[in-house]
Design a protein around this motif. Sequence first.
Motif, PDB file in Angstrom:
ATOM      1  N   PRO A   1       0.649  -1.254   0.168  1.00  0.00           N
ATOM      2  CA  PRO A   1      -0.360  -0.239  -0.336  1.00  0.00           C
ATOM      3  C   PRO A   1       0.881   1.328  -0.332  1.00  0.00           C
ATOM      4  O   PRO A   1       0.101   2.316  -0.920  1.00  0.00           O
ATOM      5  N   PHE A   2       1.725   1.562   0.688  1.00  0.00           N
ATOM      6  CA  PHE A   2       2.891   2.375   0.947  1.00  0.00           C
ATOM      7  C   PHE A   2       3.830   2.647  -0.451  1.00  0.00           C
ATOM      8  O   PHE A   2       3.630   4.092  -0.930  1.00  0.00           O
ATOM      9  N   THR A   3       3.932   1.483  -1.115  1.00  0.00           N
ATOM     10  CA  THR A   3       4.461   2.187  -2.362  1.00  0.00           C
ATOM     11  C   THR A   3       3.764   2.510  -3.806  1.00  0.00           C
ATOM     12  O   THR A   3       4.258   3.164  -4.223  1.00  0.00           O
ATOM     13  N   LEU A   4       2.582   1.494  -3.644  1.00  0.00           N
ATOM     14  CA  LEU A   4       1.148   1.616  -4.312  1.00  0.00           C
ATOM     15  C   LEU A   4       1.291   3.817  -4.138  1.00  0.00           C
ATOM     16  O   LEU A   4       0.766   4.671  -4.908  1.00  0.00           O
ATOM     17  N   PHE A   5       1.180   3.926  -2.346  1.00  0.00           N
ATOM     18  CA  PHE A   5       0.468   5.629  -2.829  1.00  0.00           C
ATOM     19  C   PHE A   5       1.879   6.507  -3.439  1.00  0.00           C
ATOM     20  O   PHE A   5       1.913   7.242  -3.663  1.00  0.00           O
ATOM     21  N   PHE A   6       2.809   5.769  -3.016  1.00  0.00           N
ATOM     22  CA  PHE A   6       4.888   6.647  -4.110  1.00  0.00           C
ATOM     23  C   PHE A   6       4.187   6.684  -5.075  1.00  0.00           C
ATOM     24  O   PHE A   6       4.449   7.407  -5.538  1.00  0.00           O
ATOM     25  N   LEU A   7       3.317   5.742  -5.762  1.00  0.00           N
ATOM     26  CA  LEU A   7       3.880   5.456  -7.310  1.00  0.00           C
ATOM     27  C   LEU A   7       2.379   6.337  -7.728  1.00  0.00           C
ATOM     28  O   LEU A   7       2.442   6.444  -8.839  1.00  0.00           O
ATOM     29  N   LEU A   8       1.498   6.862  -7.212  1.00  0.00           N
ATOM     30  CA  LEU A   8       0.428   7.802  -7.512  1.00  0.00           C
ATOM     31  C   LEU A   8       1.192   9.157  -6.739  1.00  0.00           C
ATOM     32  O   LEU A   8       0.296  10.095  -7.459  1.00  0.00           O
ATOM     33  N   ALA A   9       1.391   9.466  -5.788  1.00  0.00           N
ATOM     34  CA  ALA A   9       1.411  10.710  -4.985  1.00  0.00           C
ATOM     35  C   ALA A   9       3.393  11.769  -5.721  1.00  0.00           C
ATOM     36  O   ALA A   9       2.353  12.481  -5.696  1.00  0.00           O
TER      37      ALA A   9
END
Length: 140
Positions: free
Chosen positions: A55-63
């Motif tokens: 989840p945190f990596t997905l957040f980084f890839l979007l943010a």
Amino acid sequence: MQTLRIKPPSSAEDGGPEQDPGRGLFPLLAGAAVAVAAVGAILALSDSGSPLRGPFTLFFLLAAPATAVGAALRGLQPWPRTVVSMAGAISIDLLVAQGMLAVHRWSVTGGLLAVTVISSLVLLLVLVRRQRRRTARRRA
């Protein structure tokens, strides 16, 4: 002819409303988002087995790309700017994945680094453009 008058803002001393308590919430949320994105990038690059890695990596890839695209679209209203920056972030992520798959060089680390570099370059270009505008205004 009727004269319109603008009332001065009332203060808490006059019995008016106090300052908005949510006013200082935006910087706090922005800082938390940066922290979550940084943790996501670190967890992905270190190949950690943590359950928060996904989840945190997905957040980084979007943010990260959304922040860069949003900075480039400074003139838009907040809602369209948010929608366009999120669409741009998804586009950047998909183009990086498609490019890496096309050349048979797909890896999680490589994809994360590519998105980071592209987002950093876009943000750097925006900052350079703003600096040039400020310099041009000072000269005039």
